[in-house]
Design an enzyme around this catalytic site. Structure first.
Site, PDB file in Angstrom:
ATOM      1  N   GLY A  76       0.802  -1.215   0.000  1.00 19.54           N
ATOM      2  CA  GLY A  76       0.000   0.000   0.000  1.00 19.54           C
ATOM      3  C   GLY A  76       0.838   1.268   0.000  1.00 19.54           C
ATOM      4  CB  THR A  77       3.699   2.354   2.070  1.00 14.91           C
ATOM      5  OG1 THR A  77       2.982   2.146   3.288  1.00 14.91           O
ATOM      6  CG2 THR A  77       4.564   3.579   2.203  1.00 14.91           C
ATOM      7  CG  HIS A 206      -0.178  -6.853   5.072  1.00 14.76           C
ATOM      8  ND1 HIS A 206      -0.499  -6.506   6.357  1.00 14.76           N
ATOM      9  CD2 HIS A 206       0.265  -5.728   4.484  1.00 14.76           C
ATOM     10  CE1 HIS A 206      -0.255  -5.220   6.532  1.00 14.76           C
ATOM     11  NE2 HIS A 206       0.216  -4.721   5.400  1.00 14.76           N
ATOM     12  CB  CYS A 330       0.913   4.765  26.002  1.00 13.94           C
ATOM     13  SG  CYS A 330       1.059   6.148  27.110  1.00 13.94           S
TER      14      CYS A 330
END
Lengths: 404, 320
Positions: A76-77, A206, A330
C-alpha cells in the site's frame, strides 16, 4: 465462562493471517517453478502464465475493465507514493494537493514532506465528530491548481467510509487526478472501478489474507503515469524490478477468495461485529463507539472507554489471549493520541482509550462470546485504579492535578 | 508492543498499594487526562519519626505509568520524608529493571507526584515542574523538543553537528536527524525574526551551509545549566568522592578501549557533566558516540544516577 487462555485475533485491520489456500498456491513457485517470468524458456513462461492469472484475479475483485490496469507493487505505501508522485511529475504547473486529516501516514507523511521540502500547498479536508468528510470543504478546495486528490476509501481506525466515487466525479471537471487509498476497503467493499471516475487505487495484500510485501496500484487505462521505480521493463515499465512472483500469485489467490467471501464479509462478519459492539456497550457504562456507525466497514468497531488508557486495556486483553489495537499515544510512542481521533475531536477522556476490534472471515461466534465476557472485568479493574473514577461512575469532584 | 521487563509487567498486572488512603497526610496529584497519564499519590506520615508509614496511588495511564506508580509506593514506604526527597525518577526506573526510553516520562511523573505529596505534607512551595517538553526527538538519549530549543537558543547553534555536540541528540542511531534538522530550522527561523541570528547564519532545510559560517558561540552551555540544577550525586557523596568514583570507573574501562587501539582520559567534571578526551583509534572514529554512550552507561551504573559524558572537544567549542 472458560478460564483457559485462548488466542483470539481481532486486529485484522493491522494485518491478516495469510490464508492456507493462498500459501498452498504460492508454494510451488518458490523452489519448483522458480523461473523469471521475463525469460523465454519454459521455466519462465509457466510463471508468466500464473502471473497473468493473478493479474486477472486482482482486476476481477476491483471490477476493473482491463487486467493491464493492475500494477503490482510492494504494498500500500509504495502504491500511495507512486500515485501521488506520478501525478505531481505529470503536472508541474499544478502546485496543490487535496487529502484528508485522517489518511494513513503513507499519505500524510508524504504530503507533509512535499509541503516542507517541495513547497506544495496541501488542502487537508477535515472530518466531523463521526469521522465523516466535510464535502463542502472538499468542493471548495477543487481547482485547476490541484494536481491530485487522494482520499482514503475507508478509515483504518474507525472503518468509516468516504464517498470516494462521488468525490472522484467532482474532481474530474478540474482535470484533477483522483487517487484512493483503499487498503482497508478492498476485499470488504464491493468495487466496480470500470464504472467510476477513480483514476488510481492502492491496495495491500496482507490486509486481505495475502502475504506481506505485495500490493497493487490500479491505474485506469488512459491515465498518464510516471514510474516511481525505474529499471527494467516489468509491469509495462510502470514498476521496474523482477516480479515478486510468489507474492503476486498469493495476492491473486487472495483476491479470488475475497470475492467469494464478499457476501459473508458483509453479512456474517458484520453480524458478529455488531454483536461484539452491543455486547460490550450494554455492559460497560461510559463507553461509546467512534466513527460513522451507519456507514463503515463491516469488520471494524472502535470503542472508547472513558477515564482509562488504551495501552493498559491492550495489555490486559493480551493476557486474556485477545489481540486488539488502540489509538492511544502510549502504544505508538508518540505523546499524542491518534491523529484520526484528534481530527474527530474525540474528547481526551476517551481518545486515550479508544480500542479497535477488527474482525475477519475467520472470526467465530465463540471468540466473540469470549471477548464479550472478558472485556467488562478488564474495564472495571482499570477504572478501579483511575483517579478519575469513583465506584461505578466518574468522580464527582473533578480531579485537578497541579499541572497539566 | 513494548519490551517491558517482567517486573514492569508484575507491577502492572498486580499493582501493590493501589487504592485510596482515607485522611491522608499528604497528597500529590500530577499529570492530566489530555496528556494521557495522571497520578494521585497519597501518603501517611508518622509525625514523631517523620517516617512514611503507608502510601497508595491511583493512576490513569499506560502499563508503565501504573507500574511506575506502584513502584514509587514501594520505594517510599518506610522511608523518612528526608530520605524520600532524595528518590529520583531514575530510582523508580531502576526498581522496575528499566523502562523503554519513550516511557521514562512515567518515572518522571512518579517523581513529580512524590515531590508534590511531600510538599503538601510539609506545606512547602512546590518547585517548578520539569515534565517533558514537547515530543521526544532523540530516543537514544531521551532529548525532547524543549531541551533542543534551549540548547539552540542558548548557544546560537546553527548546524546538526553542533546540536549533537551540545545535547548528544542524534549522536547514536541517527534516525532522528530529519526531525532534529526540522526543529533546528524552525528555531533558527524564529531567532532570525527576533534578531538573534542573521538569515545567512540560520540553518535552513536542504541548504547546505559552509562550516566556517557557524555562528559565534556564547560561553555558557545549556548543559552546564542543566547540570547545576541537578543536585549532588548520591546522598552524602562529596564532589571529591564523586570524581574519584568516575576516575576509577574510567580506569577500569581503559583496558577495553586500549585493546581496540583507543583510549579515554578524564578531563573534567562539572556537576553532572563528565568531560573526556577520546584518543587513538577512538578519536574521530565513526563509532565514538557509541563509545561515549558506553562510558556514560558504566559511569551511571557506578554512581547510581544520570550523568552526561561529553567530549572535551565539545567543551572547547563552548568555551571558545
Amino acid at each position: 465462562m472458560t478460564t483457559d487462555i485462548k488466542s483470539i485475533y481481532l486486529d485484522n485491520n493491522a494485518t491478516t493471517r495469510c490464508d492456507p489456500r493462498v500459501v498452498e498456491e504460492m508454494l510451488p513457485f518458490f523452489s519448483e517453478q522458480f523461473g523469471n517470468p521475463s525469460s523465454i524458456h519454459s521455466f519462465g513462461s509457466q510463471v508468466g502464465a500464473k502471473v497473468r492469472e493473478a493479474r486477472a484475479q486482482v482486476a476481477a475483485l476491483l471490477g476493473a475493465e482491463h487486467d493491464s490496469e493492475i500494477v503490482f507493487t510492494s504494498g500500500g505505501t509504495e502504491s500511495d507514493n507512486a500515485a501521488i508522485l506520478s501525478a505531481l511529475d505529470l503536472a508541474p504547473e499544478r502546485r496543490e494537493i487535496i487529502t484528508t486529516a485522517v489518511e494513513h501516514p503513507a499519505i500524510l507523511s508524504l504530503c507533509d514532506y512535499l509541503k516542507k521540502h517541495k513547497d506544495y500547498t496541501i488542502h487537508i479536508i477535515p472530518v466531523d465528530k463521526q469521522g465523516r468528510l466535510d464535502v463542502a470543504a472538499y468542493k471548495a478546495a477543487l481547482s485547476d491548481r490541484v494536481a491530485i486528490a487522494s482520499i482514503m476509501y475507508a478509515n483504518n481506525e474507525t472503518g468509516t467510509l468516504f464517498p470516494v466515487e462521488g468525490l472522484a466525479e467532482m474532481a474530474k471537471p478540474y482535470g484533477i487526478l483522483f487517487h484512493t487509498d483503499a487498503v482497508q476497503a478492498v476485499g470488504k467493499v464491493a468495487l466496480d472501478l470500470k464504472n467510476s471516475d477513480i483514476d488510481m487505487l492502492s491496495l495491500s495484500g496482507h490486509k486481505l489474507h495475502a502475504p506481506k510485501g505485495i500490493g497493487a496500484l490500479y491505474l485506469k487505462r488512459g491515465t498518464r503515469f510516471r514510474p516511481l521505480i525505474r529499471g527494467g521493463h516489468q509491469e509495462r515499465e510502470r514498476r521496474a524490478g523482477t516480479e515478486n512472483t510468489t507474492g503476486i500469485i498469493g495476492l491473486g489467490k487472495a483476491c479470488e477468495l475475497a470475492l467469494t467471501y464478499m457476501e459473508h464479509e458483509n453479512t456474517e462478519v458484520a453480524r458478529l461485529r455488531d454483536k461484539l459492539e452491543q455486547g460490550i456497550i450494554s455492559q460497560v457504562s461510559h463507553a461509546f463507539v467512534t466513527g460513522d456507525v451507519r456507514n463503515r466497514l463491516p469488520n471494524t468497531t472502535n470503542i472508547a472507554f472513558e477515564y482509562i488508557e488504551g495501552e493498559a486495556i491492550l495489555l490486559f486483553l493480551n493476557r486474556m489471549g485477545i489481540a486488539a489495537s488502540s489509538g492511544s499515544a502510549c502504544t505508538s510512542g508518540s505523546l499524542e493520541p491518534s491523529h484520526v481521533l484528534r481530527a474527530m475531536q474525540i474528547p481526551f477522556t476517551a481518545a486515550h482509550s479508544a480500542t479497535r476490534f477488527s474482525l475477519s472471515r475467520e472470526t467465530t461466534e465463540d471468540e466473540i462470546d469470549y471477548v464479550i465476557s472478558h472485556v467488562p472485568a478488564i474495564i472495571s479493574r482499570l477504572r478501579a485504579l483511575s483517579p478519575y473514577w469513583d465506584g461505578d461512575k466518574p468522580r464527582a469532584d473533578a480531579f485537578q492535578p497541579d499541572y497539566a | 508492543m513494548w519490551n517491558y521487563t517482567d517486573k514492569v509487567k508484575d507491577y502492572f498486572f498486580d499493582p501493590k498499594n493501589a487504592g485510596v488512603i482515607d485522611n491522608p497526610d499528604g497528597v500529590g496529584e500530577v499529570g492530566s487526562i489530555s496528556c494521557g497519564d495522571a497520578l494521585r499519590l497519597m501518603i501517611k506520615v508518622d509525625p514523631e519519626t517523620m517516617v512514611i508509614t503507608d502510601a497508595k496511588f491511583q493512576t490513569f495511564g499506560c502499563g508503565s505509568a501504573i507500574a511506575s506508580s506502584s513502584a514509587l509506593t514501594e520505594l517510599v514506604i518506610g522511608k523518612t520524608i528526608d530520605e524520600a526527597k532524595k528518590i529520583t525518577n531514575q530510582d523508580i526506573a531502576d526498581f522496575l529493571g528499566g523502562l523503554p526510553p519513550e516511557k521514562m516520562h512515567c518515572s518522571v511523573m512518579g517523581h513529580e507526584a512524590l515531590l508534590a505529596a511531600i510538599a503538601n505534607y510539609t506545606g512547602e512551595e512546590l518547585a517548578e515542574d520539569d515534565h517533558e517538553e514537547g515530543a521526544l526527538l532523540c530516543k537514544c538519549f531521551g532529548i525532547d523538543e524543549g531541551m533542543v530549543e534551549r540548547a539552540v537558543r542558548g548557544n546560537k547553534l546553527t548546524s546538526l553537528e553542533q546540536l549533537t555536540a551540545y545535547t548528544k541528540a542524534g549522536g547514536a542511531c541517527k534516525t532522528c536527524h530529519e526531525k532534529l534538522e526540522e526543529k533546528l530550522a524552525e528555531v533558527n527561523a524564529e531567532m532570525v525574526t527576533e534578531g538573534m541570528l542573521t538569515s545567512a547564519e540560520a540553518f535552513t532545510l536542504g541548504g547546505a551551509k559552509p562550516v566556517a559560517k557557524a555562528a559565534p558561540l556564547i560561553q555558557i552551555s545549556p548543559l552546564a545549566a542543566e547540570a547545576k540544577k541537578a543536585q549532588p550525586v548520591k546522598p552524602g557523596m562529596t564532589n571529591l568522592q564523586k570524581i574519584m568514583i568516575i576516575q576509577q570507573a574510567i580506569e577500569e574501562l581503559r583496558p577495553h578501549l586500549q585493546a581496540d587501539g583507543g583510549d579515554v582520559e578524564l578531563v573534567d567534571v562539572d556537576g553532572d557533566s563528565v568531560f573526556v578526551h577520546l584518543k587513538g583509534a577512538c578519536s574521530g572514529c565513526q563509532m565514538s558516540s557509541i563509545t561515549l554512550q558506553g562510558v556514560q552507561g558504566a559511569l551511571m551504573e557506578k554512581l547510581g544516577r544520570p550523568v552526561r559524558v561529553i567530549p572535551a572537544d565539545a567543551r572547547r567549542l563552548m568555551d571558545a
